[in-house]
Write a protein that holds these residues in place. Structure first.
Motif, short mmCIF file in Angstrom:
data_model
loop_
_atom_site.label_atom_id
_atom_site.label_comp_id
_atom_site.label_asym_id
_atom_site.label_seq_id
_atom_site.Cartn_x
_atom_site.Cartn_y
_atom_site.Cartn_z
N SER A 120 33.06 44.37 47.07
CA SER A 120 32.22 44.56 47.87
C SER A 120 32.22 44.63 49.46
CB SER A 120 30.63 43.80 47.72
OG SER A 120 31.12 42.82 47.97
N SER A 121 33.57 43.93 49.53
CA SER A 121 34.05 43.83 51.02
C SER A 121 32.94 42.94 51.99
CB SER A 121 34.35 45.21 51.81
OG SER A 121 35.25 45.76 51.16
N ASN A 122 32.23 42.11 51.12
CA ASN A 122 31.30 41.15 52.09
C ASN A 122 31.47 39.81 51.66
OD1 ASN A 122 29.70 41.11 49.50
ND2 ASN A 122 28.12 42.44 50.27
N GLY A 123 32.41 39.42 50.73
CA GLY A 123 32.50 38.07 50.38
C GLY A 123 31.98 37.69 49.02
N SER A 124 30.99 38.74 48.65
CA SER A 124 30.24 38.11 47.21
C SER A 124 30.67 39.16 46.21
CB SER A 124 28.74 38.07 47.48
OG SER A 124 28.29 39.34 47.95
N GLY A 125 30.40 38.80 44.89
CA GLY A 125 30.33 39.89 43.86
C GLY A 125 31.85 39.62 43.33
N VAL A 126 32.41 40.86 42.58
CA VAL A 126 33.60 40.92 41.75
C VAL A 126 34.73 40.60 42.78
CG1 VAL A 126 34.93 42.35 40.47
CG2 VAL A 126 32.42 42.50 40.34
N ALA A 127 35.66 39.84 42.28
CA ALA A 127 36.86 39.44 43.16
C ALA A 127 37.53 41.15 43.32
CB ALA A 127 37.75 38.64 42.46
N ALA A 128 38.31 41.17 44.44
CA ALA A 128 39.17 42.39 44.47
C ALA A 128 40.60 41.82 44.19
CB ALA A 128 39.29 42.97 46.12
N ALA A 129 40.71 41.89 42.83
CA ALA A 129 41.95 41.17 42.42
C ALA A 129 42.67 42.11 41.43
CB ALA A 129 41.60 39.85 41.61
N ASP A 130 44.06 41.65 40.85
CA ASP A 130 44.46 42.27 39.91
C ASP A 130 45.06 41.32 38.65
OD1 ASP A 130 44.82 44.62 41.29
OD2 ASP A 130 46.80 43.96 42.36
N ILE A 131 45.31 41.79 37.75
CA ILE A 131 45.99 40.95 36.56
C ILE A 131 47.36 41.57 36.36
CG2 ILE A 131 43.68 39.94 35.61
CD1 ILE A 131 44.21 42.10 33.16
N GLN A 132 48.33 40.37 35.87
CA GLN A 132 49.59 41.01 35.31
C GLN A 132 49.63 40.49 33.92
OE1 GLN A 132 52.82 38.52 37.46
NE2 GLN A 132 54.32 39.47 36.04
N GLY B 6 58.44 39.41 27.91
CA GLY B 6 59.09 39.56 28.93
C GLY B 6 58.83 40.79 29.95
N GLN B 7 58.03 41.52 29.43
CA GLN B 7 57.67 42.81 30.04
C GLN B 7 56.16 42.65 31.08
OE1 GLN B 7 59.62 45.41 30.41
NE2 GLN B 7 61.12 44.08 29.42
N SER B 8 56.14 43.21 32.09
CA SER B 8 54.92 42.98 33.08
C SER B 8 54.24 44.21 33.23
CB SER B 8 55.24 42.28 34.19
OG SER B 8 55.53 40.95 33.99
N THR B 9 53.03 44.31 33.04
CA THR B 9 52.13 45.39 33.60
C THR B 9 51.06 44.88 34.46
OG1 THR B 9 50.83 45.34 31.65
CG2 THR B 9 52.70 46.77 31.71
N TYR B 10 50.73 45.71 35.21
CA TYR B 10 49.52 45.29 36.11
C TYR B 10 48.24 46.27 35.98
CZ TYR B 10 53.19 42.69 38.50
OH TYR B 10 54.01 41.66 38.92
N GLN B 11 47.19 45.47 36.34
CA GLN B 11 45.96 46.18 35.95
C GLN B 11 45.00 45.75 37.16
OE1 GLN B 11 44.15 45.40 32.10
NE2 GLN B 11 42.10 46.30 32.84
N ARG B 12 44.31 46.69 37.77
CA ARG B 12 43.24 46.35 38.64
C ARG B 12 42.02 46.10 37.85
NH1 ARG B 12 42.27 49.89 43.86
NH2 ARG B 12 44.39 48.79 44.31
N ILE B 13 41.23 44.94 38.22
CA ILE B 13 40.07 44.44 37.53
C ILE B 13 38.83 44.56 38.08
CG2 ILE B 13 41.45 42.92 36.08
CD1 ILE B 13 40.58 40.57 38.14
N PHE B 14 38.99 45.81 38.90
CA PHE B 14 37.45 46.17 39.56
C PHE B 14 37.42 47.53 39.72
CE2 PHE B 14 40.24 45.37 42.97
CZ PHE B 14 40.13 46.34 44.20
N ASN B 15 36.50 48.48 39.72
CA ASN B 15 36.24 49.91 39.76
C ASN B 15 35.03 50.01 40.84
OD1 ASN B 15 36.45 52.59 39.70
ND2 ASN B 15 35.60 52.67 37.52
N GLY B 16 35.39 50.13 42.15
CA GLY B 16 34.26 50.00 42.99
C GLY B 16 34.08 48.75 43.29
N THR B 17 32.66 48.51 43.02
CA THR B 17 32.22 47.38 43.12
C THR B 17 31.78 46.53 41.91
OG1 THR B 17 29.73 47.95 43.31
CG2 THR B 17 31.02 47.31 45.38
#
Length: 445
Positions: A326-338, A343-354
């Motif tokens: 949300s860009s205001n410090g509350s709610g869903v973290a703007a984060a990724d997971i690995q 031994g193989q890594s893939t990355y995923q964003r864990i938010f869509n919009g807010t």
């Protein structure tokens, strides 16, 4: 019967009338010509503001003549006006007028917002000044402060300085301006040979800096962390900082953007230029310079037109904040997971919009690492002093350091416990060296 007066009686009555007339003017604190008791209200020469017309001066109103406004060499100043004001705070302000060859001086001052309304509260400091109300009609509602009879005396050769009080408005507002007119008089009790001058001074609301991740105005900021400053006239345009050295890790931010600059003077009185991410007239996003000492620092913004605003910010070694969707410090973290599988890594964003994107383990052997994007973390004392609680349970913190590509961005990597599966929405709490960041959320299915 017709009463006759002899010549002696007529002279006595005439003399008595003259004395009463003179006494009445003295008692009213104003002489006919010199206005030593203070000028009529609404004579500061303030410009037309909003629906309120321009004010006259003692020259244009016909009180004094013989020169045009601001004619001749003189120094007329409003001194000690803060570059930026704190709501509700009282300031001591001086008004100074000097001109060679003059021995009596006077002034009148008003404080107005951009719509022409009174702002703050003027108050006298001694018997040399007095408060008066504005003229009825166009300037009704304005309040002024001006000299008294005692206040016309010089405080130094060919100079008078008046000291007044001004209390800033209780509610944060926009740019405020003090307008004043002064009279350098020749003390001949007439209306000619006097000189009228005008001047003004501007103050703006203090720059309030918040943590760029949490938007908290009470938490401190750390060196090399991102701050967002809010104020008035911070810039004359909108601009975004760009990478000037894409080869070197870490964005090389400009220190001048659209003609605006930000300087941070720390508690050791060392002033540094801040790198700029973004500017517009009411907001500036900047990087607290590396090396800024802990304690209270002063932030000074200067726009391309010379407008200066100041504020203060508390600096701590660390002050963690987690960026959110949300860009205001509350709610869903703007984060990724690995995700790590064999031994193989893939990355995923864990938010869509807010909205949170659920985290799901695909198999029993898959490891999932949470990448939290933060600010104010890199100054930590040791990794063992970093804790991350997810859904009330402590997680395994793998690393916490500068992200390495974007200025001011830090990253905390956490190995998530599989017992979070199916928990739904949970809170995430980061703590670094005893300081707690804003609470954010994740979703697990």
């Amino acid at each position: 019967m017709k009463i006759r007066f002899n010549r002696s009686m007529k002279l006595i009555l005439l003399a008595t009338a003259v004395m009463l007339f003179a006494f009445s003017f003295d008692f009213g604190q104003k002489s006919v010509h010199a206005y030593r008791g203070g000028p009529d209200p609404s004579r500061t020469g303030a410009p037309a503001l909003g629906a309120v017309p321009v004010e006259l001066t003692c020259n244009s109103a016909g009180c004094h003549s013989g020169s045009t406004v601001n004619d001749g060499i003189a120094t007329f100043q409003i001194l000690d006006v803060p570059a930026s004001y704190t709501p509700g705070q009282t300031y001591t302000i001086r008004v100074s007028l000097s001109r060679a060859g003059n021995s009596r001086f006077g002034f009148q001052l008003v404080a107005l917002d951009q719509n022409g309304a009174n702002v703050g509260t003027l108050a006298t400091n001694d018997a040399n000044t007095q408060l008066i109300a504005g003229d009825p009609g166009s300037w009704a509602g304005r309040n002024y402060i001006e000299h008294t009879r005692a206040g016309t005396a010089t405080t130094a050769t060919n100079q008078t300085i008046w000291t007044i009080k001004w209390t800033a408005p209780a509610v944060r507002g926009g740019k405020l301006t003090f307008y004043a007119a002064g009279n350098a008089a020749n003390n001949d009790n007439g209306t000619s040979g006097d000189f009228i001058y005008t001047t003004s001074a501007v103050t703006r609301p203090e720059v309030v800096t918040v943590n760029g991740a949490t938007f908290s105005s009470t938490a401190p900021l750390a060196p090399a962390s991102i701050g967002s400053g809010f104020g008035t006239d911070l810039a004359t345009a909108t601009a975004t900082g760009t990478d000037t050295d894409p080869v070197t890790p870490g964005i090389q931010l400009p220190t001048t953007l659209g003609g605006s600059t930000v300087k941070v003077r720390d508690s050791a009185s060392i002033e540094r230029n801040a790198g700029l991410f973004y500017i517009d007239p009411t907001q500036v996003n900047y990087l607290i310079p590396e090396g800024t000492a802990v304690g209270v620092a002063t932030v000074t913004t200067t726009a391309s037109n010379g407008a200066i605003s100041t504020g203060s910010v508390t600096i701590a070694a660390v002050s963690p904040g987690v960026f959110t969707a949300s860009s205001n410090g509350s709610g869903v973290a703007a984060a990724d997971i690995q995700r790590v599988n064999s031994g193989q890594s893939t990355y995923q964003r864990i938010f869509n919009g807010t909205t949170a994107v659920p985290i799901v383990w695909n198999n029993q052997t898959e490891e999932i690492y949470l990448n939290l994007y933060c600010s104010g973390v890199r100054g930590l004392s040791m990794l063992s002093n970093v804790t991350v609680m997810v859904g009330g349970g402590a997680q395994n913190v793998v690393s916490a350091s500068a992200q390495g590509v974007f200025a001011g961005l830090d990253q905390v990597n956490v190995l998530l416990n599989r017992n979070l599966a199916g928990r739904g929405n949970v809170d995430v709490v980061l703590m670094v060296d005893g300081r707690t960041a804003n609470t954010v959320t994740l979703n697990f299915q």
